[in-house]
Design a protein around this motif. Structure first.
Motif, PDB file in Angstrom:
ATOM      1  N   ALA A  40       4.592  74.093  29.720  1.00  0.00           N
ATOM      2  CA  ALA A  40       3.645  73.403  29.295  1.00  0.00           C
ATOM      3  C   ALA A  40       3.586  71.773  29.558  1.00  0.00           C
ATOM      4  CB  ALA A  40       3.627  73.524  27.597  1.00  0.00           C
ATOM      5  N   ILE A  41       3.467  71.605  30.730  1.00  0.00           N
ATOM      6  CA  ILE A  41       3.480  70.245  31.291  1.00  0.00           C
ATOM      7  C   ILE A  41       2.478  70.133  32.270  1.00  0.00           C
ATOM      8  CG2 ILE A  41       4.513  68.600  32.728  1.00  0.00           C
ATOM      9  CD1 ILE A  41       5.918  68.196  30.249  1.00  0.00           C
ATOM     10  N   GLY A  42       1.505  69.154  32.230  1.00  0.00           N
ATOM     11  CA  GLY A  42       0.394  68.994  33.006  1.00  0.00           C
ATOM     12  C   GLY A  42      -0.943  69.675  33.145  1.00  0.00           C
ATOM     13  N   PRO A  43      -1.055  70.934  32.695  1.00  0.00           N
ATOM     14  CA  PRO A  43      -2.329  71.560  32.619  1.00  0.00           C
ATOM     15  C   PRO A  43      -3.155  70.641  31.518  1.00  0.00           C
ATOM     16  CG  PRO A  43      -1.113  73.161  32.805  1.00  0.00           C
ATOM     17  CD  PRO A  43      -0.063  72.048  32.827  1.00  0.00           C
ATOM     18  N   ALA A  44      -4.606  70.671  31.697  1.00  0.00           N
ATOM     19  CA  ALA A  44      -5.453  69.776  30.783  1.00  0.00           C
ATOM     20  C   ALA A  44      -5.106  69.955  29.230  1.00  0.00           C
ATOM     21  CB  ALA A  44      -6.766  70.198  31.027  1.00  0.00           C
ATOM     22  N   THR A  45      -4.696  71.208  29.070  1.00  0.00           N
ATOM     23  CA  THR A  45      -4.418  71.588  27.373  1.00  0.00           C
ATOM     24  C   THR A  45      -3.137  71.253  27.065  1.00  0.00           C
ATOM     25  OG1 THR A  45      -3.917  73.875  27.896  1.00  0.00           O
ATOM     26  CG2 THR A  45      -6.311  73.173  27.503  1.00  0.00           C
ATOM     27  N   HIS A  46      -2.360  70.724  28.032  1.00  0.00           N
ATOM     28  CA  HIS A  46      -0.781  70.471  27.627  1.00  0.00           C
ATOM     29  C   HIS A  46      -0.318  68.922  27.764  1.00  0.00           C
ATOM     30  CE1 HIS A  46      -1.049  74.879  28.731  1.00  0.00           C
ATOM     31  NE2 HIS A  46      -0.112  74.942  27.677  1.00  0.00           N
ATOM     32  N   ALA A  47       0.770  68.751  27.468  1.00  0.00           N
ATOM     33  CA  ALA A  47       1.438  67.322  27.490  1.00  0.00           C
ATOM     34  C   ALA A  47       1.537  67.033  28.866  1.00  0.00           C
ATOM     35  CB  ALA A  47       2.812  67.351  27.067  1.00  0.00           C
ATOM     36  N   LYS A  48       1.168  65.521  29.333  1.00  0.00           N
ATOM     37  CA  LYS A  48       1.459  65.060  30.477  1.00  0.00           C
ATOM     38  C   LYS A  48       2.501  64.195  30.584  1.00  0.00           C
ATOM     39  CE  LYS A  48      -3.650  65.342  31.758  1.00  0.00           C
ATOM     40  NZ  LYS A  48      -3.531  66.801  31.884  1.00  0.00           N
ATOM     41  N   MET A  49       3.039  63.974  31.877  1.00  0.00           N
ATOM     42  CA  MET A  49       4.278  62.897  32.078  1.00  0.00           C
ATOM     43  C   MET A  49       4.252  62.740  33.466  1.00  0.00           C
ATOM     44  SD  MET A  49       8.038  64.941  31.479  1.00  0.00           S
ATOM     45  CE  MET A  49       8.709  63.125  31.496  1.00  0.00           C
ATOM     46  N   SER A  50       4.639  61.612  33.710  1.00  0.00           N
ATOM     47  CA  SER A  50       4.698  61.290  35.295  1.00  0.00           C
ATOM     48  C   SER A  50       6.031  61.843  35.868  1.00  0.00           C
ATOM     49  CB  SER A  50       4.942  59.757  35.509  1.00  0.00           C
ATOM     50  OG  SER A  50       5.514  59.415  36.780  1.00  0.00           O
ATOM     51  N   MET A  51       5.699  62.680  36.886  1.00  0.00           N
ATOM     52  CA  MET A  51       6.933  63.373  37.546  1.00  0.00           C
ATOM     53  C   MET A  51       7.936  62.318  38.090  1.00  0.00           C
ATOM     54  SD  MET A  51       6.644  66.519  37.129  1.00  0.00           S
ATOM     55  CE  MET A  51       5.897  66.123  35.243  1.00  0.00           C
ATOM     56  N   GLN A  52       7.326  61.315  38.468  1.00  0.00           N
ATOM     57  CA  GLN A  52       8.327  60.100  38.671  1.00  0.00           C
ATOM     58  C   GLN A  52       9.226  59.746  37.811  1.00  0.00           C
ATOM     59  OE1 GLN A  52       6.774  56.647  40.780  1.00  0.00           O
ATOM     60  NE2 GLN A  52       8.494  55.459  40.432  1.00  0.00           N
ATOM     61  N   ASP A  53       8.487  59.695  36.590  1.00  0.00           N
ATOM     62  CA  ASP A  53       9.446  59.172  35.625  1.00  0.00           C
ATOM     63  C   ASP A  53      10.441  60.363  35.090  1.00  0.00           C
ATOM     64  OD1 ASP A  53       8.151  56.853  35.304  1.00  0.00           O
ATOM     65  OD2 ASP A  53       6.858  57.524  33.437  1.00  0.00           O
ATOM     66  N   LEU A  54       9.968  61.539  35.193  1.00  0.00           N
ATOM     67  CA  LEU A  54      11.051  62.710  35.018  1.00  0.00           C
ATOM     68  C   LEU A  54      12.306  62.686  36.043  1.00  0.00           C
ATOM     69  CD1 LEU A  54      11.654  65.395  33.397  1.00  0.00           C
ATOM     70  CD2 LEU A  54      10.096  66.490  35.067  1.00  0.00           C
TER      71      LEU A  54
ATOM     72  N   VAL B 298      16.434  63.970  28.480  1.00  0.00           N
ATOM     73  CA  VAL B 298      15.471  63.401  29.293  1.00  0.00           C
ATOM     74  C   VAL B 298      13.718  63.672  28.442  1.00  0.00           C
ATOM     75  CG1 VAL B 298      14.076  62.784  31.502  1.00  0.00           C
ATOM     76  CG2 VAL B 298      16.652  62.727  31.091  1.00  0.00           C
ATOM     77  N   LEU B 299      13.479  64.897  28.428  1.00  0.00           N
ATOM     78  CA  LEU B 299      12.053  65.154  27.911  1.00  0.00           C
ATOM     79  C   LEU B 299      11.965  64.424  26.458  1.00  0.00           C
ATOM     80  CD1 LEU B 299      11.637  68.729  28.848  1.00  0.00           C
ATOM     81  CD2 LEU B 299      10.490  66.853  29.890  1.00  0.00           C
ATOM     82  N   ARG B 300      12.926  64.638  25.771  1.00  0.00           N
ATOM     83  CA  ARG B 300      12.951  63.925  24.282  1.00  0.00           C
ATOM     84  C   ARG B 300      12.667  62.501  24.465  1.00  0.00           C
ATOM     85  NH1 ARG B 300      16.992  67.772  23.371  1.00  0.00           N
ATOM     86  NH2 ARG B 300      18.522  66.223  23.512  1.00  0.00           N
ATOM     87  N   ARG B 301      13.220  61.578  25.368  1.00  0.00           N
ATOM     88  CA  ARG B 301      12.729  60.148  25.541  1.00  0.00           C
ATOM     89  C   ARG B 301      11.246  60.133  25.569  1.00  0.00           C
ATOM     90  NH1 ARG B 301      17.566  59.433  29.942  1.00  0.00           N
ATOM     91  NH2 ARG B 301      19.327  59.751  28.653  1.00  0.00           N
ATOM     92  N   PHE B 302      10.812  61.023  26.257  1.00  0.00           N
ATOM     93  CA  PHE B 302       9.296  60.967  26.266  1.00  0.00           C
ATOM     94  C   PHE B 302       8.476  61.644  25.051  1.00  0.00           C
ATOM     95  CE2 PHE B 302      10.819  60.546  30.700  1.00  0.00           C
ATOM     96  CZ  PHE B 302      10.111  59.610  31.276  1.00  0.00           C
ATOM     97  N   ASP B 303       9.362  61.835  24.211  1.00  0.00           N
ATOM     98  CA  ASP B 303       8.687  62.516  23.078  1.00  0.00           C
ATOM     99  C   ASP B 303       8.215  63.656  23.203  1.00  0.00           C
ATOM    100  OD1 ASP B 303       9.198  60.392  21.239  1.00  0.00           O
ATOM    101  OD2 ASP B 303       7.409  59.211  21.726  1.00  0.00           O
ATOM    102  N   LEU B 304       8.680  64.477  23.857  1.00  0.00           N
ATOM    103  CA  LEU B 304       8.655  65.934  24.379  1.00  0.00           C
ATOM    104  C   LEU B 304       9.792  66.844  23.940  1.00  0.00           C
ATOM    105  CD1 LEU B 304       6.769  65.494  27.924  1.00  0.00           C
ATOM    106  CD2 LEU B 304       5.717  65.769  25.768  1.00  0.00           C
ATOM    107  N   ALA B 305       9.201  67.873  23.551  1.00  0.00           N
ATOM    108  CA  ALA B 305      10.333  68.838  23.064  1.00  0.00           C
ATOM    109  C   ALA B 305      10.153  70.369  23.956  1.00  0.00           C
ATOM    110  CB  ALA B 305      10.615  69.195  21.734  1.00  0.00           C
ATOM    111  N   ASN B 306       9.716  70.288  25.267  1.00  0.00           N
ATOM    112  CA  ASN B 306       9.051  71.467  25.737  1.00  0.00           C
ATOM    113  C   ASN B 306      10.431  72.374  26.348  1.00  0.00           C
ATOM    114  OD1 ASN B 306       7.372  69.166  26.025  1.00  0.00           O
ATOM    115  ND2 ASN B 306       6.172  70.638  27.194  1.00  0.00           N
TER     116      ASN B 306
END
Length: 178
Positions: free
Chosen positions: A10-24, A63-71
């Protein structure tokens, strides 16, 4: 060094969380993963490391948690993807409509009774397990299907993340030359 493929749910599609792949990528490298590449904006990682898969999983989740994600993060080895591609249960779909052939990478092995129940699904979709993962052919397209990944997860009793055949092949090619 070991190469692992990280599939983030659930990263990227319009209905899901977004994050920079560079940041990841940068976050994973700063956390101690030797070499990291990403593919498209939907949470696909190629990782080269000396660390164990369990350690890699914990690092990516941190790393995901640093972006407030728990995917959910599902890891596979290149050999796992190679086995799926070699098995290719729906070669005509892979050739004619690779974006409508998906692999659901499951976080855990489903119970046999759940697999049996899912196999009795009535609809145009065709299903085939390749190892612990599920290939789904959507002959009329995934849009409008009653058997989307969320339904599959509920029926199998395990979370997962889906990638279309084009993405699976690209990740395998990247991992094999990493």
């Amino acid at each position: 060094m070991t190469v692992l493929i990280g599939l983030i749910r659930a990263i990227g599609p319009a209905t899901h969380a977004k994050m920079s792949m560079q940041d990841l990528r940068e976050g994973c490298q700063a956390a101690g993963l030797a070499r990291v590449a990403t593919y498209i904006q939907t949470g696909n990682l190629i990782i080269e490391t000396r660390k164990s898969p369990a350690t890699v999983q914990a690092i990516v989740e941190r790393v995901l948690r640093r972006f407030d994600l728990a995917n959910l993060v599902v890891l596979r080895r290149p050999d796992d993807l190679a086995a799926i591609v070699a098995a290719n249960p729906f070669p005509e779909a892979a050739e004619a409509r690779p974006s409508e052939l998906c692999v659901c990478f499951l976080a855990a092995t489903p119970r046999p009774e759940s697999v049996t129940a899912l196999a009795q699904h009535q609809g145009p979709e065709r299903l085939a397990f390749c190892g612990d993962d599920l290939c789904v052919d959507y002959p009329t397209g995934a849009t409008g299907s009653k058997l989307l990944p969320g339904v599959i997860e509920r029926r199998l009793g395990t979370l997962g993340t889906a990638r279309n055949w084009n993405t699976v092949q690209k990740l395998l090619a990247m991992a094999q030359t990493f």
